[in-house]
Scaffold this active site. Structure first.
Site, mmCIF file in Angstrom:
data_model
loop_
_atom_site.group_PDB
_atom_site.id
_atom_site.type_symbol
_atom_site.label_atom_id
_atom_site.label_comp_id
_atom_site.label_asym_id
_atom_site.label_seq_id
_atom_site.Cartn_x
_atom_site.Cartn_y
_atom_site.Cartn_z
ATOM 1 N N LYS A 1 78.797 10.962 24.868
ATOM 2 C CA LYS A 1 78.713 10.191 23.572
ATOM 3 C C LYS A 1 79.140 10.859 22.242
ATOM 4 C CE LYS A 1 75.862 6.962 20.761
ATOM 5 N NZ LYS A 1 76.421 7.495 19.508
ATOM 6 N N ASP A 4 79.696 11.921 18.368
ATOM 7 C CA ASP A 4 78.853 11.536 17.270
ATOM 8 C C ASP A 4 79.976 11.440 15.979
ATOM 9 O OD1 ASP A 4 76.762 10.632 15.520
ATOM 10 O OD2 ASP A 4 76.145 12.790 15.349
ATOM 11 N N GLU A 53 74.973 14.660 21.381
ATOM 12 C CA GLU A 53 74.079 13.190 21.271
ATOM 13 C C GLU A 53 73.740 12.718 22.503
ATOM 14 O OE1 GLU A 53 74.143 9.427 18.359
ATOM 15 O OE2 GLU A 53 76.012 10.639 18.813
#
Length: 299
Positions: free
Chosen positions: A28, A30, A162
């Site tokens: 993921k 950011d 993240e």
């Protein structure tokens, strides 16, 4: 039917790492979710809410020359790498293309040469994407991993990233939907902060605090670190409001003045109480981001 600008992106639900087979895992990133609409080499970049973001990312416009098709719609994350080698949401917000150029991580494809491919499953779309986009200095197609989610999540935690997005390998792309076929798994940092004040609650929180105003000790004293407005249940709100009201003071305890818009509605307290919170990160300004209250520390 061909998709046209703007297209609502598919969204993940927040959750824990899924069990079982049939899941692909992506890091993921950011940054800012962005869709790229490419026609005959011309590019129009779309923000999540549907606005035109082309002017915001000038270094990425050349992606149109890297598409092996006459037209395409790509989905991905626009991010900026900080001095520490990690994605920095703060730098994404500040936007300085000359000093901190963007990188567009493309993780999905919705349309190719006018053909809607959202009904294809995740692995089919990923295979299509691999042959569609040539790598460039400001865009790429990040890798994914089938299975081994726990190991990859641990690696992102060690690197200060993240978290993960887990996606069912048989999932179709559903524009505008928030689907459990995509699960957002976030790493959280737990840290201690000193309470230096609070704001008044409104609506359902009327009569209790709205947010804690917190600081972090440094060599010069207590540095202001922002606000914490989530994670409270009603009993905690009531007891904490009562406790802080007993230690109010006329001046703030921080080494520098908090932002004026915060100070206008703040009630200051003596810096005697310490809270544990969870955050996504500290910004470059030293403020907490996505902060949530966990507990008080009794000393």
């Amino acid at each position: 039917m061909a998709l046209t600008f703007p297209v609502a992106p598919m969204k993940a639900t927040l959750g824990t790492l899924p069990d079982g087979d049939g899941w692909a895992h992506e890091i993921k990133w950011d940054g800012h979710r962005t869709l790229a609409h490419v026609v005959d080499g011309e590019v129009r970049l779309q923000a999540t809410a549907g606005g035109d973001a082309t002017a915001r990312w000038p270094e990425v416009r050349a992606i149109g020359t890297a598409i092996n098709a006459g037209s395409a719609i790509l989905d991905g994350e626009m991010l900026v790498i900080g001095e520490d080698g990690r994605p920095s949401f703060d730098l994404v917000q500040r936007r300085d293309p000359a000093r901190h150029p963007a990188m567009f991580h493309v993780f999905d494809v919705l349309q190719v040469d006018g053909t809607d491919v959202t009904s294809a499953d995740y692995l089919q779309r990923r295979s299509l994407l691999a042959g569609l986009l040539e790598p460039g200095s400001h865009w790429d197609v990040p890798a994914y991993r089938i299975g081994e989610g726990a190991e990859l999540l641990a690696a992102t935690r060690e690197q200060g990233l993240e978290g993960l997005i887990a996606k069912r390998t048989d999932s179709t792309y559903r524009p505008g939907a928030r689907s459990k076929d995509w699960v957002k798994v976030k790493n959280r940092i737990r840290t201690e902060v000193v309470i230096g004040g609070f704001t008044e609650g409104a609506g359902r929180r009327s009569g209790t605090l709205g947010a804690l105003l917190v600081g972090v000790p440094d060599g010069a004293g207590l540095r202001f670190a922002g606000g914490v407005g989530t994670g409270f249940d009603l009993a905690t709100l009531e007891s904490l409001t009562a406790a802080l009201t007993r230690i109010t003071t006329d001046t703030h305890p921080f080494t520098s003045d908090p932002p004026r818009q915060v100070a206008r509605s703040a009630t200051w307290v003596r810096p005697e109480r310490v809270a544990v919170i969870e955050i996504a990160e500290f910004t470059n300004d030293g403020h907490v981001r996505h902060a949530s209250f966990v507990s008080m520390i009794e000393r």
